[in-house]
Write an enzyme that holds these catalytic residues in place. Structure first.
Site, short mmCIF file in Angstrom:
data_model
loop_
_atom_site.label_atom_id
_atom_site.label_comp_id
_atom_site.label_asym_id
_atom_site.label_seq_id
_atom_site.Cartn_x
_atom_site.Cartn_y
_atom_site.Cartn_z
N HIS A 1 0.83 -1.20 0.00
CA HIS A 1 0.00 0.00 0.00
C HIS A 1 0.87 1.25 0.00
O HIS A 1 0.77 2.10 -0.86
CB HIS A 1 -0.94 0.00 1.21
CG HIS A 1 -2.02 1.04 1.09
ND1 HIS A 1 -1.80 2.35 1.39
CD2 HIS A 1 -3.29 0.95 0.65
CE1 HIS A 1 -2.91 3.04 1.17
NE2 HIS A 1 -3.83 2.20 0.71
N GLU B 1 0.89 3.99 -2.80
CA GLU B 1 0.72 5.34 -2.24
C GLU B 1 1.93 5.83 -1.45
O GLU B 1 1.87 6.85 -0.78
CB GLU B 1 -0.54 5.39 -1.35
CG GLU B 1 -1.81 5.21 -2.16
CD GLU B 1 -3.08 5.24 -1.31
OE1 GLU B 1 -3.01 5.71 -0.15
OE2 GLU B 1 -4.12 4.80 -1.80
N HIS C 1 -7.32 -2.02 -4.44
CA HIS C 1 -5.98 -1.64 -4.91
C HIS C 1 -5.40 -2.71 -5.83
O HIS C 1 -4.81 -2.40 -6.87
CB HIS C 1 -5.03 -1.41 -3.74
CG HIS C 1 -5.20 -0.06 -3.10
ND1 HIS C 1 -5.13 1.11 -3.81
CD2 HIS C 1 -5.43 0.29 -1.81
CE1 HIS C 1 -5.32 2.13 -3.00
NE2 HIS C 1 -5.52 1.66 -1.77
#
Ligand code: CO
Length: 258
Positions: free
Chosen positions: A145, A176, A208
């Site tokens: 992530h 991210e 995602h």
């Protein structure tokens, strides 16, 4: 004094049913079995996820609500085990919730995420190395992530451990945070691989993984790598589906229990 111990598993949650069944519930189930016969509760931190599930009749409490329910049911000693991978903003928020609930219990403990310490990073590196055997002409790009929280350093740390193990063919990137996919490209080129397997470095292969990693957009990892002429294979399997990862969470729970 009568003491009743209870365990609460806290996850971010996902609206993708298949991912919930294959990645979140198996971790919750493993934790519940490990602490049996203690009363076991679960909660999701994401308000958006809980609201969207609630609209479909699937009611999952927030950590506040679950802790309140535990206290009401006579739990006086509560252990809260997050299924988060790292101690980022979500974990900090959970820690604040736990602090606010402290007066409701005689004892209240918060467990560690998987990648809390070097040992945790090394343990996950072993799991990944076993899950992805070396392949001639191929490599694996793992999509984490990523976060602007200082805890983002677990990603470069994991890459370091994998490299030390000789697994230069396992690359760690994030959606991210850092490193981004573009930062992995020189390593990919250096490997001379023709085939790339994309896999989530996420507990859950949810939005995602389906969109940013494997989605049809030219912006997705798949799109960007295919545009570079690489053969891309996408594995939509969250880490939570791996028994070895479930076991790592159970060890975190064991560290936590009295
Ligand atoms: Co996100």
């Amino acid at each position: 004094m009568n003491t009743e111990t209870g365990v609460l598993a806290v996850s971010f949650g996902t609206t993708v049913d298949e991912a919930r069944h294959s990645c979140v519930e198996p971790v919750e189930g493993a934790l519940a079995r490990r602490c049996a016969p203690l009363p076991f509760f679960r909660a999701y931190t994401s308000g958006v996820v809980r609201r969207r599930l609630g609209e479909r009749g699937i009611v999952i409490p927030s950590p506040e609500e679950a802790l309140e329910e535990m206290a009401r049911r006579g739990v006086t000693r509560a252990a809260v085990q997050p299924t988060h991978l790292l101690a980022g903003f979500e974990y900090d928020k959970l820690a604040a919730v736990v602090d606010r609930a402290r007066p409701r219990f005689r004892e209240l403990r918060l467990g560690r995420p998987l990648l809390w310490d070097t040992q945790g990073v090394e343990a996950l590196a072993q799991v990944l190395s076993a899950r992805f055997p070396r392949e001639e002409g191929g490599c694996v790009a793992l999509m984490g992530h990523g976060t602007r929280h200082p805890a983002n350093l677990v990603y470069p740390a994991l890459q370091g451990v994998l490299s030390r193990m000789g697994r230069h063919d396992l690359l760690v990137g994030t959606v991210e945070g850092s490193p981004e996919l573009t930062q992995l490209l020189p390593m990919l080129e250096g490997l001379g691989a023709r085939r790339v397997t994309l896999a989530p470095l996420l507990l859950v292969a949810g939005e995602h993984a389906c969109e940013d990693m494997a989605g049809p957009s030219p912006e997705s990892w798949r799109g960007q790598l295919e545009a570079r002429g690489l053969e891309v294979r996408c594995l939509l399997e969250g880490l939570g589906a791996l028994e070895a990862v479930q076991e790592l969470y159970c060890r975190r729970l064991e560290e936590l229990l009295w």
